[in-house]
Design a protein around this motif. Structure first.
Motif, mmCIF file in Angstrom:
data_model
loop_
_atom_site.group_PDB
_atom_site.id
_atom_site.type_symbol
_atom_site.label_atom_id
_atom_site.label_comp_id
_atom_site.label_asym_id
_atom_site.label_seq_id
_atom_site.Cartn_x
_atom_site.Cartn_y
_atom_site.Cartn_z
ATOM 1 N N ALA A 187 81.282 -19.598 10.923
ATOM 2 C CA ALA A 187 81.118 -19.681 9.466
ATOM 3 C C ALA A 187 81.233 -18.295 8.838
ATOM 4 C CB ALA A 187 79.766 -20.306 9.137
ATOM 5 N N ALA A 188 80.494 -17.339 9.394
ATOM 6 C CA ALA A 188 80.455 -15.999 8.793
ATOM 7 C C ALA A 188 81.820 -15.317 8.886
ATOM 8 C CB ALA A 188 79.383 -15.164 9.486
ATOM 9 N N THR A 189 82.458 -15.379 10.049
ATOM 10 C CA THR A 189 83.752 -14.695 10.201
ATOM 11 C C THR A 189 84.822 -15.400 9.363
ATOM 12 O OG1 THR A 189 84.107 -15.924 12.264
ATOM 13 C CG2 THR A 189 83.318 -13.666 12.464
ATOM 14 N N GLY A 190 84.680 -16.718 9.180
ATOM 15 C CA GLY A 190 85.644 -17.429 8.335
ATOM 16 C C GLY A 190 85.554 -16.979 6.883
ATOM 17 N N VAL A 191 84.320 -16.786 6.403
ATOM 18 C CA VAL A 191 84.164 -16.294 5.025
ATOM 19 C C VAL A 191 84.652 -14.846 4.935
ATOM 20 C CG1 VAL A 191 82.546 -15.867 3.136
ATOM 21 C CG2 VAL A 191 82.283 -17.900 4.546
ATOM 22 N N ASP A 192 84.483 -14.069 6.005
ATOM 23 C CA ASP A 192 85.010 -12.690 6.023
ATOM 24 C C ASP A 192 86.535 -12.715 5.831
ATOM 25 O OD1 ASP A 192 85.044 -9.876 6.376
ATOM 26 O OD2 ASP A 192 85.408 -10.105 8.523
ATOM 27 N N ALA A 193 87.212 -13.615 6.571
ATOM 28 C CA ALA A 193 88.678 -13.725 6.436
ATOM 29 C C ALA A 193 89.043 -14.075 4.991
ATOM 30 C CB ALA A 193 89.213 -14.796 7.392
ATOM 31 N N MET A 194 88.295 -15.009 4.422
ATOM 32 C CA MET A 194 88.566 -15.393 3.039
ATOM 33 C C MET A 194 88.281 -14.233 2.089
ATOM 34 S SD MET A 194 87.036 -18.513 0.828
ATOM 35 C CE MET A 194 85.352 -18.030 1.041
ATOM 36 N N ALA A 195 87.228 -13.479 2.365
ATOM 37 C CA ALA A 195 86.888 -12.335 1.508
ATOM 38 C C ALA A 195 88.017 -11.299 1.527
ATOM 39 C CB ALA A 195 85.563 -11.708 1.964
ATOM 40 N N HIS A 196 88.652 -11.097 2.689
ATOM 41 C CA HIS A 196 89.791 -10.165 2.734
ATOM 42 C C HIS A 196 90.889 -10.632 1.776
ATOM 43 C CE1 HIS A 196 88.441 -9.199 7.105
ATOM 44 N NE2 HIS A 196 87.696 -8.585 6.202
ATOM 45 N N CYS A 197 91.133 -11.945 1.800
ATOM 46 C CA CYS A 197 92.185 -12.505 0.938
ATOM 47 C C CYS A 197 91.785 -12.401 -0.537
ATOM 48 C CB CYS A 197 92.436 -13.959 1.317
ATOM 49 S SG CYS A 197 93.103 -14.178 2.986
ATOM 50 N N VAL A 198 90.542 -12.792 -0.850
ATOM 51 C CA VAL A 198 90.080 -12.793 -2.244
ATOM 52 C C VAL A 198 90.043 -11.373 -2.804
ATOM 53 C CG1 VAL A 198 88.044 -13.195 -3.693
ATOM 54 C CG2 VAL A 198 88.786 -14.956 -2.070
ATOM 55 N N GLU A 199 89.524 -10.435 -2.024
ATOM 56 C CA GLU A 199 89.384 -9.062 -2.526
ATOM 57 C C GLU A 199 90.742 -8.372 -2.652
ATOM 58 O OE1 GLU A 199 86.101 -6.803 -0.724
ATOM 59 O OE2 GLU A 199 85.134 -8.700 -0.315
#
Ligand SMILES: NC(=O)c1ccc[n+]([C@@H]2O[C@H](COP(=O)([O-])OP(=O)(O)OC[C@H]3O[C@@H](n4cnc5c(N)ncnc54)[C@H](O)[C@@H]3O)[C@@H](O)[C@H]2O)c1
Ligand SMILES: [Fe+2]
Length: 377
Positions: A187-199
């Motif tokens: 869960a945490a690493t998946g949101v990290d991947a998404m955060a890279h994309c969003v940011e």
């Protein structure tokens, strides 16, 4: 903001192997190139299954990489790397192992020290060894990039080395290697991947050539993360997340992250919160804070996540928070053991990370950062 006609440089690993069952292709690739002495840099979990890579020849395995490695960890890796005198260095693990492999590939046998290469383009090339990256988490996208992060235990700051010489010759992305990642880390690493994309997408340096990967990465996380958290052996979901992580890595190279990662770093450096968990906790706060500066892009993000109706700060926050909390992620600083008395020091640390804060679409003042930590507490 950057336009379509703005200059951009894109680099990629020379070869990318992707898909379930591809791990063993690394052995064939190395064999064809005649690499006999191979150094694998890994954590304890992955070191036990290094056979999955089908590497031949003289194999040295460093299997002691710890999450969020610091300079002492790097020193230990370099001692082993200097002795191994390898022709091929392999990073086999999450971002922690892959980042140390990058540094080992350029610093082992080199007169340059870590302090001399911190920052962009300080590494003197050419690199003397080949470099392969095999991710076993789906979060950092480090396999595709040119950055490596290690913590300075003295200052508790993340030192970022950025160099083309740390780009992998090959990245082998086998989603089956991620089946064993526990639900919480997934869960945490998946949101990290998404955060890279969003940011990257909402970044001051955002570029249309990268937006493509950013939007698709967000979509993949929205579609597959909950499935992979519920069933780690869901191959399609795992593949979706491995791809999202890779796309996030594509975003990091030329654009990079912004406020979210800047605010997340003190959690890791001061409180040893895992990188993914720290970013997931901060994610809804900065996404909502940025909404007035990038309203259209925020709508696209919420759409890609499957929550198209959120428009204003409050609904964006509530929706993103519910998304993360629904995955079982701890969403309060107090719940992670952070003490309120540290919020001022964390604010100072975050405010000093200009390389990321200056990318943020909306200025984050000290007071803004402090207010976000307070709200997250
Ligand atoms: N270079 C970059 O561009 C970049 C980008 C983002 C983050 N990072 C760095 O990456 C690090 C975080 O990496 P991460 O989030 O991938 O975590 P990680 O590499 O620290 O691994 C987290 C934990 O998961 C375990 N693990 C790894 N793969 C597993 C598997 N398949 N099954 C079971 N357990 C497994 C590890 O042993 C470790 O205990 C941080 O140091 C961060 O700063 C680098
Ligand atoms: Fe990250």
């Amino acid at each position: 903001m950057v336009n379509l006609d703005s200059p951009i440089s894109i680099v990629r690993p020379h070869a990318i192997e992707f898909g379930v069952g591809t791990a063993e292709r690394l052995g064939r690739w190395a064999d064809e190139r005649g690499y006999r002495r191979v150094l694998v840099i890994s954590d304890a979990f992955n070191a036990r299954r290094v056979d999955a890579l089908a590497l031949k020849g003289e194999l040295t395995v460093f299997g002691e990489v710890r999450p969020e490695p610091d300079t002492d960890d790097l020193d230990r890796v370099l001692a082993v790397a200097n002795a191994a005198d390898a022709e091929l260095v392999v990073g086999f693990g999450g971002g922690s192992a892959m980042d140390l492999a990058k540094l080992a590939a350029v610093l082992a046998g080199s007169p340059q020290t870590l302090q001399e290469v911190v920052g962009p383009n300080k590494v003197r090339g050419p690199r003397r060894v080949a470099l392969a990256q095999v991710p076993t988490t789906s979060g950092t996208g480090s396999e595709a990039g040119i950055r490596a992060l290690v913590t300075d235990p003295g200052t508790r700051a993340k030192l970022a080395v950025e160099s083309l010489h740390m780009l992998a010759d090959i990245a082998v992305i086998d989603p089956a290697l991620t089946f064993t990642v526990p639900a919480g880390t997934t869960a945490a690493t998946g949101v990290d991947a998404m955060a890279h994309c969003v940011e990257a997408f909402t970044n001051r340096k955002a570029h249309p050539m990268i937006d493509l990967y950013a939007i698709e990465g967000i979509r993949l996380v929205g579609r597959y993360l909950a499935r992979a958290v519920a069933d780690g052996f869901d191959a399609e979901a795992r593949a979706g997340l491995s791809l999202a992580s890779l796309y996030g890595g594509f975003c990091l190279g030329p654009v990079n992250t912004a406020g979210g990662h800047a605010l997340a770093y003190p959690l890791g450096t001061r409180w040893h919160v895992a990188h993914g968990a720290a970013n997931a906790l901060i994610f809804p706060h900065v996404l909502a804070f940025n909404t007035p500066s990038v309203p259209e892009k925020t709508v696209i993000i919420m759409d890609a996540l499957g929550h198209g109706r959120a428009r204003d700060i409050r609904s964006v926050f509530d929706t993103a928070h519910a998304f993360c909390a629904g995955l079982g992620i701890e969403m309060t600083l107090s719940g992670l053991g952070v003490e309120r008395s540290d919020l001022d020091a964390m604010t100072e640390d975050a405010f000093a990370i200009r390389r990321l804060l200056d990318n943020n679409p909306r200025d984050l003042t000290r007071a803004d950062i402090r207010a976000i930590y307070e709200a997250a507490f």
